[in-house]
Design a protein around this motif. Structure first.
Motif, PDB file in Angstrom:
ATOM      1  N   GLU A  15       0.860  -1.176   0.000  1.00 23.08           N
ATOM      2  CA  GLU A  15       0.000   0.000   0.000  1.00 23.08           C
ATOM      3  C   GLU A  15       0.899   1.229   0.000  1.00 23.08           C
ATOM      4  OE1 GLU A  15      -2.514  -0.238   3.425  1.00 23.08           O
ATOM      5  OE2 GLU A  15      -3.329  -2.186   2.859  1.00 23.08           O
ATOM      6  N   THR A  17       1.186   3.573   2.078  1.00 25.37           N
ATOM      7  CA  THR A  17       1.751   3.853   3.401  1.00 25.37           C
ATOM      8  C   THR A  17       3.014   3.042   3.677  1.00 25.37           C
ATOM      9  OG1 THR A  17       0.276   2.218   4.393  1.00 25.37           O
ATOM     10  CG2 THR A  17      -0.457   4.524   4.421  1.00 25.37           C
ATOM     11  N   ASP A  20       5.983   5.239   3.256  1.00 26.19           N
ATOM     12  CA  ASP A  20       6.149   6.412   4.110  1.00 26.19           C
ATOM     13  C   ASP A  20       7.379   6.206   4.990  1.00 26.19           C
ATOM     14  OD1 ASP A  20       3.867   7.539   3.064  1.00 26.19           O
ATOM     15  OD2 ASP A  20       2.599   7.050   4.791  1.00 26.19           O
ATOM     16  N   ASP A  95      -7.672   8.329  -1.262  1.00 28.85           N
ATOM     17  CA  ASP A  95      -7.663   8.489   0.195  1.00 28.85           C
ATOM     18  C   ASP A  95      -6.268   8.850   0.680  1.00 28.85           C
ATOM     19  OD1 ASP A  95     -10.367   7.920   0.380  1.00 28.85           O
ATOM     20  OD2 ASP A  95     -10.065   5.827   0.974  1.00 28.85           O
ATOM     21  N   TYR A  96      -5.279   8.123   0.194  1.00 35.45           N
ATOM     22  CA  TYR A  96      -3.897   8.389   0.597  1.00 35.45           C
ATOM     23  C   TYR A  96      -3.471   9.797   0.191  1.00 35.45           C
ATOM     24  CZ  TYR A  96       1.125   7.959   1.128  1.00 35.45           C
ATOM     25  OH  TYR A  96       2.429   8.159   1.497  1.00 35.45           O
TER      26      TYR A  96
END
Length: 135
Positions: A15, A17, A20, A95-96
């Motif tokens: 994903e 994230t 990150d 969304d991200y």
């Protein structure tokens, strides 16, 4: 590429994230990534560019060896994502990216309308572009 293999093995389907800083810099993931080695498969190289295959081999701490191989990568034209997965991915990325839920939903509804039509007599919905522009 080493991080991607390590993250997929440890975290499952990747994903946004997972890239990150707070995840990317995790020492445990970095240690696994350092043990990943890359090589070229003669079979996949011979199939390229008609196919974008890959092979992964994992040797676990207990000695078990797990292998997985694909001739075509999911999302490439030869193995396209089904529309429901494209919409799911679009929602996840919006969304991200911080797209407001109402704008996200309008864009997804517009994409569904295109999918439901025959593509020839459906006007291009402006809502598909709205998430790209500031409110």
């Amino acid at each position: 590429m080493q991080y991607v293999v390590a993250a997929a093995a440890a975290l499952g389907p990747l994903e946004p994230t997972h890239f990150d800083d707070d995840v990317f810099t995790r020492e445990a993931l970095r240690a696994v990534a350092a043990r990943v080695s890359l090589g070229v498969s003669p079979t996949h190289q011979a199939d390229y560019p008609a196919h974008y295959g890959a092979r992964v081999t994992l040797t676990l701490a207990d000695g078990r060896v797990l292998r997985h191989e694909v001739r075509d990568s999911l999302g490439d034209p030869e193995l396209a994502l089904p529309p429901v997965r494209v919409l799911h991915k679009a929602a996840m990325l919006m969304d991200y990216g911080g797209v407001a839920p109402a704008r996200r939903d309008a864009a997804l509804d517009a994409a569904r309308r295109l999918l439901d039509g025959d593509g020839m007599d459906v006007a291009f919905p402006r809502e598909l572009l709205d998430p790209l522009f500031a409110a």
